[in-house]
Design a protein around this motif. Structure first.
Motif, PDB file in Angstrom:
ATOM      1  N   GLU A   1       4.015   5.536  -2.152  1.00  0.00           N
ATOM      2  CA  GLU A   1       4.533   6.777  -1.669  1.00  0.00           C
ATOM      3  C   GLU A   1       6.126   7.343  -1.866  1.00  0.00           C
ATOM      4  O   GLU A   1       6.436   8.057  -1.430  1.00  0.00           O
TER       5      GLU A   1
ATOM      6  N   LEU B   1      -3.456   6.898  -2.158  1.00  0.00           N
ATOM      7  CA  LEU B   1      -2.698   5.435  -2.242  1.00  0.00           C
ATOM      8  C   LEU B   1      -3.600   4.547  -3.398  1.00  0.00           C
ATOM      9  O   LEU B   1      -2.769   4.137  -4.006  1.00  0.00           O
TER      10      LEU B   1
ATOM     11  N   THR C   1       0.803  -1.199   0.089  1.00  0.00           N
ATOM     12  CA  THR C   1      -0.040  -0.102   0.040  1.00  0.00           C
ATOM     13  C   THR C   1       0.822   1.129   0.043  1.00  0.00           C
ATOM     14  O   THR C   1       0.508   2.175  -1.071  1.00  0.00           O
ATOM     15  N   LEU C   2       1.944   1.530   0.940  1.00  0.00           N
ATOM     16  CA  LEU C   2       2.587   2.563   0.877  1.00  0.00           C
ATOM     17  C   LEU C   2       3.709   2.653   0.108  1.00  0.00           C
ATOM     18  O   LEU C   2       4.263   3.611  -0.041  1.00  0.00           O
TER      19      LEU C   2
ATOM     20  N   ASP D   1      -5.888   8.128   1.662  1.00  0.00           N
ATOM     21  CA  ASP D   1      -6.352   7.060   0.851  1.00  0.00           C
ATOM     22  C   ASP D   1      -6.545   7.262  -0.717  1.00  0.00           C
ATOM     23  O   ASP D   1      -6.449   6.229  -1.448  1.00  0.00           O
TER      24      ASP D   1
END
Length: 368
Positions: free
Chosen positions: A194, A356, A190-191, A353
């Motif tokens: 970033e 993401l 998920t991250l 979110d």
């Protein structure tokens, strides 16, 4: 919304749910839950605290995943009934309630669909996040601290445990760097979108002439290393330094040399940990971070070889990837996906979110 349109949308949502359930493999999830429940019930479970925590954490996560899918399936059925009731009674309030619930269900299905896109080798892992101030002086250090807070607040909003391993504070304000873990399955997948350089444009609160300042902070996201990864580290290739932990403004936070800094001499990678009171615990945590960095280095080298074979120069999304503009207008924009939000403070408060999800979908489109 017309009855036919509602019926078609509900069919589409039901079809999407079937695809999601197939990818998630609910049968395997139920079998894993049963096996983990048996392990959790063992009387000697807590003889090995680390393993016990892994078992209970994994069990809790899978139970939550199953409840989430089953609940969504039930909500789709309930929306159908609510629309039928509104139509039968010609009730505007019930119809409005049904439309609001349909929008909520649609959003939840979209979010769950994104989860199925996390199929990379390490995507299911927990994450190690490293943030460092880059160009921009004290504003960059302040921005790095804002990003740290943003990710920690995001994790807090979702109920994900975190652990800060090390924070190096800047002299005037903010931080030079920080490393922390997000301890939930799929945190890495998920991250990882970033990763890259984040850019802040604002009127500097540290400039007595009130000039606009552009500053930069770098975000690195690594998968937590597991026993199966086989990252061999020769102790003779390490330089280990111990020192006293420090807080903001250089203030000492304890009186013993418990903080640990490890330098991997062949690569020049430096990691440190000062979170724990014990030097032994800090060394163990620092070694975990070093292993994660070496694992990522190996993965990048292997990817570079594959890109060379494919004639692919590699993508550049890991460089400057998002702008946070507080002046002369208010906007946060992702430079890869074009996803943007007009409320920077909400984003910096952990509401990321949307970024993401857009990043995960963008990455999938790049690899397909």
């Amino acid at each position: 919304m017309a009855v036919l349109d509602v019926s078609e949308e509900l069919k589409s949502l039901a079809s999407t749910m079937e695809s999601i359930e197939a990818v998630l493999d609910l049968g395997r999830i139920r079998a894993d839950i049963t096996a983990l429940e048996e392990q959790a019930a063992a009387p000697d479970l807590w003889d090995d605290v680390e393993n016990a925590q892994k078992v209970t954490s994994r069990l809790s996560y899978l139970q939550g995943e199953l409840r989430r899918v089953e609940s969504l399936r039930g909500r789709i059925d309930d929306v159908q009934v609510l629309f039928e009731l509104a139509e039968a009674e010609d009730d505007a309030d019930t119809r409005a309630e049904a439309e609001a619930e349909l929008a909520s269900v649609r959003k939840a299905v979209d979010e769950l669909e994104v989860r199925t896109l996390l199929s990379g080798e390490y995507d299911a892992r927990e994450a190690l996040v490293n943030i460092r101030a880059e160009a921009g002086g004290v504003d960059a250090a302040d921005f790095a601290e804002q990003l740290m807070r943003m990710y920690l607040r995001w994790a807090e909003r979702h109920g994900y445990p975190t652990e800060v391993y090390d924070t190096s504070y800047a002299e005037e304000a903010g931080i030079k760097s920080t490393t922390f873990a997000v301890k939930t399955p799929y945190a890495y997948g998920t991250l990882s979108v970033e990763q890259g350089t984040h850019r802040l444009v604002r009127i500097s609160p540290f400039d007595n002439q009130g000039r606009r300042q552009t500053s930069f902070a770098g975000v690195e996201v690594l998968p937590v290393v597991e026993q199966s990864d086989h990252v061999d580290i020769d102790e003779s290739e390490l330089r280990i330094d111990v020192y006293r932990s420090s807080g903001p403004g250089g203030q000492g936070v304890n009186t013993t040399d418990s903080a640990v800094r490890i330098t991997h001499l062949p690569t020049g990678i430096v990691v440190s940990c000062q979170n724990e009171r014990s030097q032994i615990q800090n060394r163990a945590s620092a070694m975990n971070v070093l292993q994660a960095k070496l694992l990522e280095r190996r993965r990048q080298e292997e990817q570079a070889k594959m890109d060379a074979l494919k004639g692919d120069g590699g993508n550049s999304w890991g460089n400057q990837m998002r702008s946070y503009v507080l002046h002369p207008y208010q906007m946060v924009k992702d430079l890869r996906t074009d996803h943007e939000v007009g409320n920077p403070q909400s984003v910096l408060d952990g509401n990321i979110d949307g970024f993401l999800e857009a990043g995960i979908r963008w990455r999938k489109s790049q690899s397909s």
